[in-house]
Design an enzyme around this catalytic site. Structure first.
Site, PDB file in Angstrom:
ATOM      1  CD1 TRP A   9      -2.056  -2.164   2.012  1.00  0.00           C
ATOM      2  CD2 TRP A   9      -2.940  -1.385   0.102  1.00  0.00           C
ATOM      3  NE1 TRP A   9      -3.050  -3.031   1.607  1.00  0.00           N
ATOM      4  CE2 TRP A   9      -3.599  -2.581   0.451  1.00  0.00           C
ATOM      5  CE3 TRP A   9      -3.311  -0.713  -1.062  1.00  0.00           C
ATOM      6  CZ2 TRP A   9      -4.638  -3.125  -0.325  1.00  0.00           C
ATOM      7  CZ3 TRP A   9      -4.339  -1.250  -1.836  1.00  0.00           C
ATOM      8  CH2 TRP A   9      -4.986  -2.433  -1.473  1.00  0.00           C
ATOM      9  CG  ASP A  66      -3.033   3.787   4.207  1.00  0.00           C
ATOM     10  OD1 ASP A  66      -4.071   3.627   4.874  1.00  0.00           O
ATOM     11  OD2 ASP A  66      -2.754   3.104   3.196  1.00  0.00           O
ATOM     12  CE  LYS A  89      -8.291  -3.431   4.652  1.00  0.00           C
ATOM     13  NZ  LYS A  89      -7.655  -2.444   3.784  1.00  0.00           N
TER      14      LYS A  89
HETATM   15  C1  LIG Z   1      -7.060  -2.014   2.539  1.00  0.00           C
HETATM   16  C2  LIG Z   1      -6.010  -0.984   2.515  1.00  0.00           C
HETATM   17  C3  LIG Z   1      -5.942  -0.022   1.499  1.00  0.00           C
HETATM   18  C4  LIG Z   1      -6.868  -0.003   0.296  1.00  0.00           C
HETATM   19  O1  LIG Z   1      -8.123   0.440   0.647  1.00  0.00           O
HETATM   20  P1  LIG Z   1      -9.238   0.718  -0.465  1.00  0.00           P
HETATM   21  O2  LIG Z   1     -10.338   1.293   0.368  1.00  0.00           O
HETATM   22  O3  LIG Z   1      -9.564  -0.587  -1.082  1.00  0.00           O
HETATM   23  O4  LIG Z   1      -8.713   1.683  -1.451  1.00  0.00           O
HETATM   24  C5  LIG Z   1      -4.950   0.932   1.581  1.00  0.00           C
HETATM   25  N1  LIG Z   1      -4.077   0.950   2.612  1.00  0.00           N
HETATM   26  C6  LIG Z   1      -4.116   0.028   3.599  1.00  0.00           C
HETATM   27  C7  LIG Z   1      -3.125   0.104   4.715  1.00  0.00           C
HETATM   28  C8  LIG Z   1      -5.086  -0.965   3.581  1.00  0.00           C
HETATM   29  O5  LIG Z   1      -5.128  -1.870   4.571  1.00  0.00           O
END
Ligand SMILES: *Cc1c(COP(=O)(O)O)cnc(C)c1O
Length: 355
Positions: free
Chosen positions: A99, A166, A190
């Protein structure tokens, strides 16, 4: 049979969230209409949005300097929205996983990106630690929890520039000093709600400094000024997010949740370390409390699919590892009860007896 949901995302939600959201899909706030067919400008939905934003603020102790917004497009849209809004010339990024590297790719479209360190050399199995950030960097982007590789930054880095993070897979899992960040963002699926929405916390002062024009839908200021109602927000995910936030508050807040998370992760890592069949894949000091990655030891590797079947016969769902790590990944987000982690541990123990 009770199912124990270890999926990495979309992932387990509290019963409280699912029941209340299901009820609102049938009859929203006594309107006699479904949540899915009510105007987002209705008094009832505006109240949902306002309360959800206020609860994010309360639970994470968000200072006055920052705004909370809900945006469509998931976390991945934030990979470009962040640099679009706040990267003028140069930013620093930490390459700690898949990511993070996707965020880096997008940022390069907007300016100079200095990747200060990477753990790609060992398949992202650890968090890079020794690096320096040049003071000209406008921000330092980190991924506090690397969902795919099961590593987590246990301490915020001590750097001379504002942080951007993030936090898709660890937001609300632990208290955080929001004042150190220009932007925090997280896809909902999540620790918060079904997919379709991201929660974004942004420092007002950090906005309006870039030269480039920004399309309205990608401009944080537009969303801040409209209270996340510039266009039609994803109403069902926002409603579900509100339920989860209320549940977090009822549990006693984020510090209490963190203690439970430590307890759950400890039970599972202890078993991985004890059991002769399994080994953890992440560096011990960087082990994630949210995503626990492990494989079978070389000599037992051929038994991985048997263990998967053995576990699923016990109601354990979603433990197959991401293809880039293999083996197993047990995602034990906030909504995961300790009893489900214990069920997995018991399965690991009893499977060991059969080998
Ligand atoms: C799941 C995840 C993403 C992607 O999320 P989307 O909502 O599908 O764009 C990005 N960063 C992390 C750390 C994730 O766990």
């Amino acid at each position: 049979m009770k199912k124990h949901n270890f999926y990495a995302g979309p992932s387990i939600l509290s019963e409280y969230t699912i029941k209340n959201t299901a009820a609102a899909v049938e009859n929203f706030a006594g309107t006699g209409l479904s949540l899915m067919e009510v105007s987002h400008r209705s008094r009832e939905f505006v109240a949902v949005m306002d309360e959800a934003r206020a609860l994010v603020r309360e639970l994470l102790d968000v200072p006055e300097s920052h705004d909370v917004i809900f945006l469509g497009g998931g976390a991945s849209l934030q990979f470009c929205m962040v640099p679009y809004n706040i990267l003028n010339k140069k930013a620093a990024y930490l390459d700690s996983g898949t990511w993070a590297s996707k965020a880096i790719k997008e940022a390069k479209i907007f300016g100079e990106v200095e990747v200060v360190a990477s753990s790609k050399d060992r398949n992202y199995s650890y968090i890079p630690k020794h690096y320096t950030i040049s003071p000209e960097a406008e921000y330092f982007h980190i991924t506090t929890n690397n969902t795919i590789f099961g590593t987590e930054l246990h301490h915020l880095p001590d750097v001379p520039v504002p942080l951007v993070s993030d936090m898709s897979s660890d937001i609300f899992a632990r208290p955080v000093d929001v004042s150190r960040f220009d932007v925090i963002y997280a896809g909902a699926q999540k620790n918060l709600a079904p997919s379709g929405v991201a929660v974004v916390i942004v420092r007002r002062d950090a906005l309006g400094r870039v030269e480039r024009p920004i399309p309205s839908m990608l401009d944080y200021r537009i969303h801040v000024n409209s209270g996340s109602m510039y266009n039609t927000p994803p109403v069902v995910p926002v409603y579900a997010a509100l339920q989860t936030l209320k549940w977090y508050k009822e549990l006693g807040g984020i510090a209490v949740i963190r203690q439970k998370n430590i307890e759950k992760a400890t039970i599972l890592y202890d078993e991985i370390d004890r059991n002769r069949l399994f080994t953890g894949t992440a560096a011990v000091e960087d082990r994630s409390l949210m995503n626990v990655c492990f494989v079978m030891n070389e000599e037992y590797r051929t038994l991985e699919s048997s263990f998967n079947e053995y576990a699923s016969a016990r109601g354990i769902v979603g433990i197959k590892g991401h293809r880039s790590v293999g083996g197993f990944r047990a995602s034990i987000y906030n909504a995961m009860p300790k009893s489900s982690v214990e069920t997995l541990v018991e399965a690991m123990k009893s499977f060991e007896q059969t080998v």
